[in-house]
Scaffold this motif. Structure first.
Motif, short mmCIF file in Angstrom:
data_model
loop_
_atom_site.label_atom_id
_atom_site.label_comp_id
_atom_site.label_asym_id
_atom_site.label_seq_id
_atom_site.Cartn_x
_atom_site.Cartn_y
_atom_site.Cartn_z
N ALA A 40 50.56 36.43 37.49
CA ALA A 40 49.82 36.89 36.33
C ALA A 40 50.77 37.08 35.15
O ALA A 40 50.46 36.73 34.01
CB ALA A 40 49.11 38.20 36.66
N ASP A 85 38.88 42.81 45.27
CA ASP A 85 39.25 41.96 46.39
C ASP A 85 38.41 42.25 47.62
O ASP A 85 38.22 41.39 48.48
CB ASP A 85 40.73 42.17 46.74
N ILE A 128 37.34 48.69 37.21
CA ILE A 128 37.34 49.35 35.91
C ILE A 128 38.57 48.96 35.10
O ILE A 128 38.50 48.74 33.89
CB ILE A 128 37.26 50.87 36.11
N ALA A 129 39.69 48.83 35.79
CA ALA A 129 40.89 48.39 35.09
C ALA A 129 40.71 46.98 34.53
O ALA A 129 41.16 46.67 33.42
CB ALA A 129 42.09 48.44 36.02
N TYR A 158 46.11 55.29 44.49
CA TYR A 158 45.25 54.12 44.45
C TYR A 158 46.05 52.97 43.88
O TYR A 158 46.69 53.10 42.85
CB TYR A 158 44.06 54.44 43.55
N THR A 170 34.00 51.25 47.33
CA THR A 170 35.24 50.75 46.75
C THR A 170 34.94 50.13 45.40
O THR A 170 33.84 49.66 45.15
CB THR A 170 35.90 49.71 47.65
N ALA A 171 35.93 50.20 44.54
CA ALA A 171 35.79 49.50 43.27
C ALA A 171 36.84 48.39 43.20
O ALA A 171 37.19 47.91 42.15
CB ALA A 171 35.96 50.46 42.11
N ASN A 172 37.36 48.05 44.35
CA ASN A 172 38.40 47.04 44.43
C ASN A 172 37.75 45.66 44.55
O ASN A 172 37.04 45.37 45.50
CB ASN A 172 39.27 47.32 45.66
N GLN A 204 49.09 39.43 43.09
CA GLN A 204 49.28 38.27 42.22
C GLN A 204 50.05 38.62 40.96
O GLN A 204 50.04 37.87 39.99
CB GLN A 204 47.93 37.63 41.87
N THR A 223 45.93 40.59 37.08
CA THR A 223 46.70 41.37 38.03
C THR A 223 45.95 42.57 38.59
O THR A 223 46.21 43.00 39.70
CB THR A 223 48.03 41.82 37.41
N ARG A 224 45.01 43.09 37.82
CA ARG A 224 44.34 44.31 38.31
C ARG A 224 43.38 43.97 39.43
O ARG A 224 42.78 42.89 39.45
CB ARG A 224 43.56 44.96 37.16
N ARG A 225 43.23 44.93 40.33
CA ARG A 225 42.25 44.75 41.38
C ARG A 225 41.09 45.73 41.23
O ARG A 225 40.02 45.51 41.76
CB ARG A 225 42.89 44.98 42.75
N ASN A 226 41.36 46.81 40.52
CA ASN A 226 40.30 47.79 40.31
C ASN A 226 39.35 47.29 39.24
O ASN A 226 39.77 46.86 38.16
CB ASN A 226 40.92 49.11 39.89
N LEU A 237 37.90 45.76 33.59
CA LEU A 237 37.01 45.94 32.45
C LEU A 237 37.81 46.33 31.20
O LEU A 237 37.58 45.82 30.10
CB LEU A 237 36.00 47.02 32.79
N LEU A 291 46.28 49.91 41.82
CA LEU A 291 45.46 49.23 40.83
C LEU A 291 45.77 47.74 40.78
O LEU A 291 44.94 46.94 40.39
CB LEU A 291 45.73 49.81 39.44
N ASP A 292 46.98 47.40 41.15
CA ASP A 292 47.40 46.01 40.98
C ASP A 292 47.35 45.25 42.29
O ASP A 292 47.51 45.81 43.37
CB ASP A 292 48.84 45.96 40.45
#
Lengths: 165, 371, 380, 102
Positions: free
Chosen positions: A94, D95, D29-30, A84, D91-93, A90, D24-27, D32, A86-87
């Motif tokens: 950032a 974007d 939860i991350a 998955y 999804t939790a993304n 950007q 930078t995170r897209r998830n 959060l 996560l990033d």
């Protein structure tokens, strides 16, 4: 340097390390574990700053909260089955933004002359703090508890909406 | 509008090496969180070809194989086999031998049920206490059998036509003393589990199956009776001397795990009653084998099916003879194998923790399932 | 455990290290003998002997087991998440270790006496949830994962009633200092004023320690040891150490909070040796009770566990807290504390028992229940 | 004793890391988690100013309590919302969750 200062450095270093893991780790579970390290060490810093109560509250609240976070992370990212990302793209920007902010804060802190004598901690007594919390600021405290309640109820309703349909 | 909540169902392999599978049994659980979505029972890990072996042994040797097929309720298995042979050969078993057989079978039923109680308690989560209680009482019965037959488990005591040898001295007194101890043991188990709220909560309405479905699956024994169907081979198709005894066939109400437990508990009490009556009615002396038994047993051609009520349900032996000193074909209708079919229906939709309780409540003997 | 005599050698960090070393030693010994005691007690309940071979009356059995565990190979599954897996036992153990610090055993015997001791213990003991989740996740084993998730759900839920019960006691004593709470009980122990709190404290404590009847996360017959399933040797022994240390800490805490600790029934200032005997007797009583429960109770199921917590324990403890507040604020006679708390205890117990029995007698459509559960799980 | 400015630098670093994470995170939860970091950094500041101020200000600590309260409420609500989004969109993304109406 006093012992306390050394302890502070160690705690702060571990906390920053944990925070770094939180934001840089590729595995979301590790990120959550990094978060808990950061939060626990920050709690240690609170205790060093003679705010034991807040430190303990921090432990109490975040021990469970982060556990729940991890669970949700597991549930939602299927971390082991699916790789998955996560990033987002950007990342460089950032990084720039974060670094700039850190630099700005650092400069500001070093450059500021505080109006009071700032090299000694004046412990806030437990009684003093309780008085402030439950008498002086009783109304905000009640409101805060109300906020928690509303958030709790709201969370339950949002999460369980299916059942009615 | 609401899409499926797309979680992954995990497959969990329970067994063949798992504390709660009661032998080498494997069930593949497909779980969604704590819920069982699907269950795949895998049997055959203990298959030894017992039925084929029976075809290559003469009738007397076959008895020993029956012991090993059903190693918790050996006497019913032996009884079924020898009764089949007797039916083929037309032998009349002396009355005294029949009574001794009934006593052995019923004591064996109690021992088997004690074993169930112990293991079941452990499945539900008692830390060993029920296990030790159950095994303590079972040990008493086994000691009695050891004195009677010289063996603790593989008795080979029944013979086609009667018994291998005369009972030991003081058989009756020892049996009565044993019964007194067993009654106390039953009360111990009863006191430990029956009215415990947690036990009730864990087993009541868990793994329910309706009477209709149970009959459709061909279930038998306590699993069937727990659904409220009053069917017991001893009562409905009396064999041996069972028609001379006064005993009840306990039935359950809901067909759940608790009922299965209660039916077994009550069956133990009824078995005690039967043994007491048998001890009263038993001729004090007399032959234990028919007068004219051939040295080498050759049965006439024919086929026969003889069911008995084993501890787990209807245990039947189907014998086909073409003459000669060993069966041409032998098949065993084992109650566990049939009862196991219902496992999936009982378990799907229950919680993971319930799956082991339900499995335990069927009271499996894997060697009898796989044969 | 040592008399508080200021700093040893006057050097703070050396003092801290020494104290920690002493706790580690004491805990190990306590745990070794608790495992022995548990085996003996349960063996007696089950009418057998328990360990008899190693040392006089089997007393060294625990030592032998500890040695065996230390010498065993430390295995790690190849697919395990290495650091998470290896650090999990410490994450479980360290919080328990830290709670040990704040428990007073006699007036002068204890590692540290904190003015917020009760709060500290509650806060710190909540942390080992994370350790269980780490172990469950890191092992890459489905039983472990299931156990870890169960542990999280259970321990977070049961923390609430645990906190609420000790809060009740703290209210009555109007202090968070465990020594002060204990010394307020020189005439009447708080089990008399707060019987409900005592019972819920033990129940929630059992759940926090994952002990029977709440050993759902580590259920031997279902998830084969849960989070600990992949651990062996010294790492596994850390889980064991944590479990029995928390058993000891919780029992000592319960003795201090509810049974009058080292004071009751000998007035406000018994001599030191008597204090030690008192606390040991009361702690042993608590431990014995927990062992007894373990030997005789079946295990709850996870949904029953949760509904018991949220539908029974939390409402009654909150109600008790509310009544405590009324009694204390309006200065009603103390006996009302007992009346309210006792009434709640009796009422809740009776209601639970009746509910279980009634549900047992009422028929239900089994297939429909299961279908509904499956449908709900699908989110449809 | 720990000087105030060092504590502030510490909290500043935490905050900056949190900002980086949020950006930078897209998830979800991350994100959060990163927000939690930022809140803790803010808390550190409150407490530091509270205790270093002379005479000490209990207000700083009281504020910290409120921040923790709000953080707890936020985690609860956010997780519920994430769960809800996840159920509907798989999804939790963040974007991919860009449609406000449908």
């Amino acid at each position: 340097m006093s012992v306390e200062q050394w302890v502070f450095y160690v705690l702060a270093a571990i906390a920053v390390g944990g925070a770094a893991v939180t934001v840089f780790a590729r595995d979301i579970v590790r990120a959550a574990l990094g978060l808990i390290v950061a939060l626990l060490m920050t709690a240690g810093v609170f205790v060093l700053l003679s705010a034991e109560v807040i430190g303990l509250v921090q432990l109490l609240v975040y021990g469970g909260a982060v556990a729940i976070l991890i669970l949700f992370a597991l549930m939602i990212t299927r971390a082991r089955e699916v790789t998955y990302r996560l990033d987002g793209p950007q990342k460089p920007l950032a990084l720039l933004a974060g670094a700039t902010l850190a630099a700005a804060i650092g400069v500001a802190v070093v450059g500021t002359v505080f109006p009071t004598n700032t090299d000694h901690i004046n412990p806030v007594g437990f009684v003093e703090m309780s008085t402030a919390l439950f008498q002086t600021y009783a109304v905000p405290f009640e409101v805060a508890s109300l906020v928690l309640l509303v958030a709790l109820v709201g969370a339950i309703i949002i999460a369980r909406q299916e059942e009615r349909q | 509008m609401v899409a499926d909540f797309d979680t992954i169902d995990i497959n969990i392999n329970v067994g063949p090496q798992h504390p709660s599978t009661h032998g080498v049994f494997r069930m593949v659980l497909t779980v969604d969180g704590e819920l069982v979505r699907d269950l795949d029972a895998v049997v055959g890990y203990l298959h030894r070809g017992a039925e084929k072996l029976l075809e290559n042994q003469d009738y007397r040797q076959g008895i020993g194989i029956q012991d090993r097929t059903e190693y918790l309720a050996q006497f019913p298995a032996e009884q079924s086999y020898v009764m089949a042979a007797e039916k083929l050969g037309g032998f009349v078993v002396p009355e005294r031998a029949e009574y001794v057989r009934v006593i052995c079978v019923e004591l064996n039923r109690i021992a088997s049920h004690f074993m169930f109680m112990g293991a079941y308690g452990t499945d539900v989560g008692v830390f060993g206490t029920s296990f030790i209680y159950g095994f303590r009482e079972r040990e008493r019965v086994y000691r009695f059998f050891e004195e009677l037959t010289g063996e603790r488990m593989m008795y080979s005591y029944f013979r086609v036509g009667g018994l291998a040898w005369e009972v030991m001295d003081g058989f009756e007194e020892k049996a009565r003393a044993l019964l007194q101890e067993l009654k106390r043991g039953i009360n111990d188990i009863n006191g430990l589990l029956t009215r415990n709220e947690i036990f009730i909560a864990r087993t009541r309405h868990v793994g329910e199956i309706s009477a209709e479905r149970a009959i459709e699956y061909g279930l038998s024994g306590p699993v069937l009776r727990s659904t409220g169907v009053r069917w017991d081979v001893r009562k409905d198709e009396p064999y041996s001397v069972y028609d001379r005894f006064d005993f009840d066939v306990p039935v359950g109400e809901f067909g759940d795990c608790y009922d299965r437990y209660m039916v077994r508990l009550e069956e133990m009490r009824q078995a005690v009653r039967i043994v007491e009556q048998a001890l009263d009615q038993m001729p004090k002396s007399g032959p234990i084998m028919p007068e004219k038994m051939p040295r080498m047993l050759r049965l006439p051609a024919g086929e026969v099916y003889v069911p008995v009520e084993s501890a787990r349900g209807e245990y039947g032996v189907y014998l086909v003879s073409r003459g000669g000193n060993h069966p041409w074909r032998c098949r065993v209708k084992s109650p566990c194998f049939t009862n196991l079919q219902a496992l999936r229906e009982m378990t799907v939709g229950e919680y993971v923790a319930d799956s082991v309780v339900i499995l335990g409540s069927i009271d499996l003997v894997l060697s009898e399932v796989d044969r | 455990m040592m008399p508080v005599l200021g700093y040893w050698f006057g050097i703070a960090w050396l003092d801290a290290i020494l104290r920690l070393a002493v706790i580690a030693g004491v805990m190990t010994v306590v745990v070794i003998f608790l495992t022995y005691a548990e085996r003996k007690v349960i063996a007696r309940v089950q009418q057998r002997l328990g360990p008899t071979r190693t040392g006089p009356a089997g007393l060294l059995q625990g030592v032998a087991d500890a040695l065996k565990l230390v010498l065993k190979e430390d295995l790690r599954p190849t697919t395990a998440d290495r650091w998470v897996f290896e650090l999990a036992p410490f994450m479980v153990f360290v919080p328990v270790f830290l709670t040990f610090v704040a428990v007073p055993f006699t007036r002068d015997l204890g590692v540290r006496f904190l003015s917020l001791g009760l709060f500290y213990i509650v806060a710190v003991s909540s942390l080992n949830i994370v350790g269980f989740i780490m172990a469950g996740w890191g092992s890459d084993n489905k039983y472990a994962l299931l156990g870890g998730v169960r542990a999280a759900a259970q321990m977070i839920s049961y923390e609430v009633p645990l906190v609420l019960t000790v809060l009740g006691v703290a209210m009555v004593a109007s202090s968070l200092d465990i020594r002060v709470i204990t010394e307020r009980q020189d005439v009447v122990p708080y089990i008399v004023w707060q019987p409900l709190a005592f019972v819920v404290f033990i129940i929630a404590g059992l759940a926090e320690m994952n002990r029977t009847p709440f050993d759902i996360p580590v259920a031997e017959s279902e998830v084969v040891g849960g989070p600990t399933v992949e651990y062996s040797g010294i790492r596994w022994s850390f889980f064991q150490l944590a479990e029995y240390s928390s058993l000891f800490v919780l029992s000592a805490l319960g003795a201090d909070l509810f049974l009058g600790g080292y004071i009751w029934p000998f007035g406000s200032n018994p001599p030191g040796w008597l204090q030690l005997i008192l606390i040991l007797v009361k702690t042993s009583f608590m431990i014995l009770m927990i062992f007894w429960v373990r030997a005789t109770f079946p295990r709850l199921r996870i949904d029953q566990l949760m509904s018991y917590c949220w539908k029974v324990l939390i409402p009654v403890t909150v109600a008790q807290l509310f009544f405590n507040g009324l009694v204390l604020v309006y200065r009603w006679p103390d006996i009302l504390l007992l009346v309210f708390s006792g009434a709640l205890l009796v009422g809740a117990t009776a209601a639970t028992a009746v509910a279980v029995r009634r549900a047992a007698r009422r028929p239900r459509d089994a297939q429909a229940v299961r279908d509904r559960r499956l449908q709900y799980a699908r989110g449809a | 004793m720990i000087p105030l400015d060092q504590v502030l630098v510490f909290s500043g670093i935490l905050f900056a890391l949190g900002v980086y994470g949020v950006l930078t995170r897209r998830n979800a939860i991350a994100i959060l988690m990163s927000v939690e970091l930022m809140l803790t950094a803010v808390n550190t500041n409150f407490i530091a100013f509270g205790v270093f101020h002379r005479p000490s200000l209990a207000v700083g600590l009281v504020f910290a309590v409120f921040v923790i309260t709000v953080a707890a409420a936020e985690v609860g609500l956010a997780l519920a919302i994430i769960l809800r989004i996840y159920r509907q969109r798989t999804t939790a993304n963040v974007d991919e969750v860009d449609i406000l109406k449908w």
